[in-house]
Enzyme design. Structure first.
Site, mmCIF file in Angstrom:
data_model
loop_
_atom_site.group_PDB
_atom_site.id
_atom_site.type_symbol
_atom_site.label_atom_id
_atom_site.label_comp_id
_atom_site.label_asym_id
_atom_site.label_seq_id
_atom_site.Cartn_x
_atom_site.Cartn_y
_atom_site.Cartn_z
ATOM 1 N N ASP A 67 9.346 2.856 -0.331
ATOM 2 C CA ASP A 67 8.291 3.495 0.446
ATOM 3 C C ASP A 67 8.497 3.084 1.897
ATOM 4 O OD1 ASP A 67 6.092 4.390 1.737
ATOM 5 O OD2 ASP A 67 4.622 3.485 0.385
ATOM 6 N N TYR A 114 0.852 -1.186 0.000
ATOM 7 C CA TYR A 114 0.000 0.000 0.000
ATOM 8 C C TYR A 114 0.884 1.229 0.000
ATOM 9 C CZ TYR A 114 -3.475 3.460 1.499
ATOM 10 O OH TYR A 114 -4.299 4.561 1.582
ATOM 11 N N LYS A 143 4.411 8.977 8.706
ATOM 12 C CA LYS A 143 4.127 8.411 10.022
ATOM 13 C C LYS A 143 5.102 8.918 11.097
ATOM 14 C CE LYS A 143 1.113 4.951 8.249
ATOM 15 N NZ LYS A 143 1.148 4.164 7.040
#
Ligand SMILES: *Cc1c(COP(=O)(O)O)cnc(C)c1O
Length: 459
Positions: free
Chosen positions: A270, A175, A298
């Site tokens: 990522d 994702y 994050k």
């Protein structure tokens, strides 16, 4: 239509203080949650599914409606019903220090008194860029953005600008946020809610994304053989976390590095989830890989909306205003978010921080494995550093196909038993648990006690 009802009576101020870990074991979690139920009905009338991100609508995977949170402190969260839970969601990753870390809160409070946003440069941005560059040598220059989605979307644009090519290779179950090109066989909420390939994506856009199996460099090599000069980049979660945790098999990441280099294509890591989590320098430090472009999010924002993408200086010179690739943001590099990121990174530099965190996570992972064995439940526990997932299956989980062999019904029952024992897990079998530095050895013991009981009810 669901009618809005009276506001919930409980508020943050009249909620009880979070219980200490030793108390928690005895604390009965209420079986009914009237305030959350009311709040959820009101929310559903005004927002699709009552939420602002699909993973927060927990019913599909857990059979339970979402709990509404009033406050968090350390490893615990307290709901608007006044129930306190030991939290392994940690806002889906950012809160590696736990909730409301005093140093982070103090820094943000102080920053807030100076103004919330200027739309002009601040030295905070340079300070954070310097911290990132020091921790991630592959990121000589960075651009700060507001979300992981923006970071990966911009990384693709940069790769296309740099190579003059259009195609991207991604992996099934990875994702990378919700930009059009990356919603092909995507993980996380897209997977949990059954829309891994979203409606509303133009076929022309979808056609620029090629999908390979995670941990299968052979498939990537075949795609390069077929589309050689057209592939701008390979984007990968270097440790997959959005189909549950799936570690890279030995040789997978080096093969991606070799294939991309050999074909004049770029390698995008990522590290929105893994950055500052699986090591201070992320998966690229842990596995010794030098990617061309890295995305962070994050943890780097310390719980506020901030993310980043970056690479070698020469590559980043393609980004506007020095280069031809446009990308911008009204609130990008926001003073509060940069402050929270800087304060968080400061804590991560403490000697032994990652060793301590990993030891706790390893105790947890090993304890779960041992409990499953005692209870005779086929279970895979995948973990890398302080991220782990359990899969109710007997086959090793190395990609999306094996991840989806997890028994959904067992997960639901396990989740409910854990929640009833006061443990708040990610509400999907395809998400990572995030132990934080605020989790004490007692918290881990409490969790393992609950795991043993929850597993005993499954057979
Ligand atoms: C969370 C996540 C994203 C998306 O970040 P948002 O801030 O939710 O847009 C992208 N990539 C990975 C690996 C993630 O875990």
């Amino acid at each position: 239509m669901i009618q809005p009802q009276q506001p919930a009576p409980a508020t943050a101020t009249d909620s009880p203080q979070p219980a200490a870990a030793s108390q928690l074991q005895q604390t009965a979690v209420p079986t009914t949650t009237p305030a959350s139920q009311r709040a959820y009905q009101q929310a559903c009338a005004l927002m699709p599914g009552g939420v602002n991100s699909p993973v927060r609508a927990t019913k599909a995977a857990t059979g339970r409606d979402p709990l509404f949170i009033a406050s968090g402190r350390g490893a615990h969260i307290t709901t608007i019903d006044g129930a306190t839970y030991l939290d392994y969601v940690a806002s889906w990753g950012p809160l590696i220090l736990g909730h409301a870390h005093p140093a982070v809160i103090a820094a943000v409070q102080q920053a807030a008194t100076q103004g919330l946003s200027f739309g002009a440069p601040t030295t905070l941005e340079t300070q954070l860029a310097a911290q990132i560059a020091a921790a991630y040598p592959s990121m000589q220059q960075v651009r700060l953005v507001n979300s992981g989605t923006e970071a990966t979307m911009s990384a693709l644009r940069l790769a296309r600008a740099a190579t003059g090519r259009n195609l991207i290779i991604k992996f099934a179950g990875n994702y990378h946020g919700h930009s059009d090109a990356l919603l092909a066989q995507a993980g996380s909420g897209a997977l949990t809610h059954g829309v891994p390939t979203s409606a509303g994506v133009p076929p022309q856009t979808a056609a620029t994304t090629l999908v390979a199996s995670y941990n299968n460099a052979h498939e990537v090599a075949e795609l390069f053989n077929k589309y050689n000069e057209e592939i701008a980049a390979v984007i990968v979660e270097p440790v997959a976390g959005n189909m549950g945790v799936v570690p890279p098999l030995q040789g997978f990441l080096p093969a991606l590095r070799e294939l991309t280099s050999a074909h004049g294509s770029l390698l995008i890591f990522d590290e929105v989830m893994t950055g500052f989590r699986v090591a201070f320098g992320g998966a690229q430090q842990r596995f010794g890989i030098d990617p061309d472009i890295t995305c962070l999010g994050k943890i780097v924002g310390g719980g506020l909306p901030l993310a980043a993408y970056g690479g070698k200086a020469q590559l980043m010179q393609l980004v506007s205003p020095v280069g031809p690739m446009y990308q911008a943001g009204t609130l990008a590099g926001n003073p509060l978010a940069t402050t929270a990121g800087l304060a968080t990174i400061e804590q991560l530099k403490r000697p032994g921080f990652y060793e301590g965190l990993e030891a706790q996570a390893a105790t947890l992972a090993q304890g779960i494995r041992a409990a499953a064995e005692r209870q005779g439940i086929p279970l895979q526990v995948n973990s890398v550093g302080a991220m782990l997932s359990v899969f109710f299956t007997s086959a090793p989980v190395t990609n999306l196909t094996t991840a989806t062999t997890t028994n959904a019904e067992r997960f639901t029952r396990f989740y409910q038993a854990m929640l009833d024992a006061g443990i708040y897990l990610p509400p999907s079998p395809f998400e990572a648990w995030f132990p934080s530095a605020a989790h004490t050895p007692e918290d881990i013991a409490t969790t393992l006690h609950a795991v043993e009981h929850a597993l005993s009810t499954l057979s």
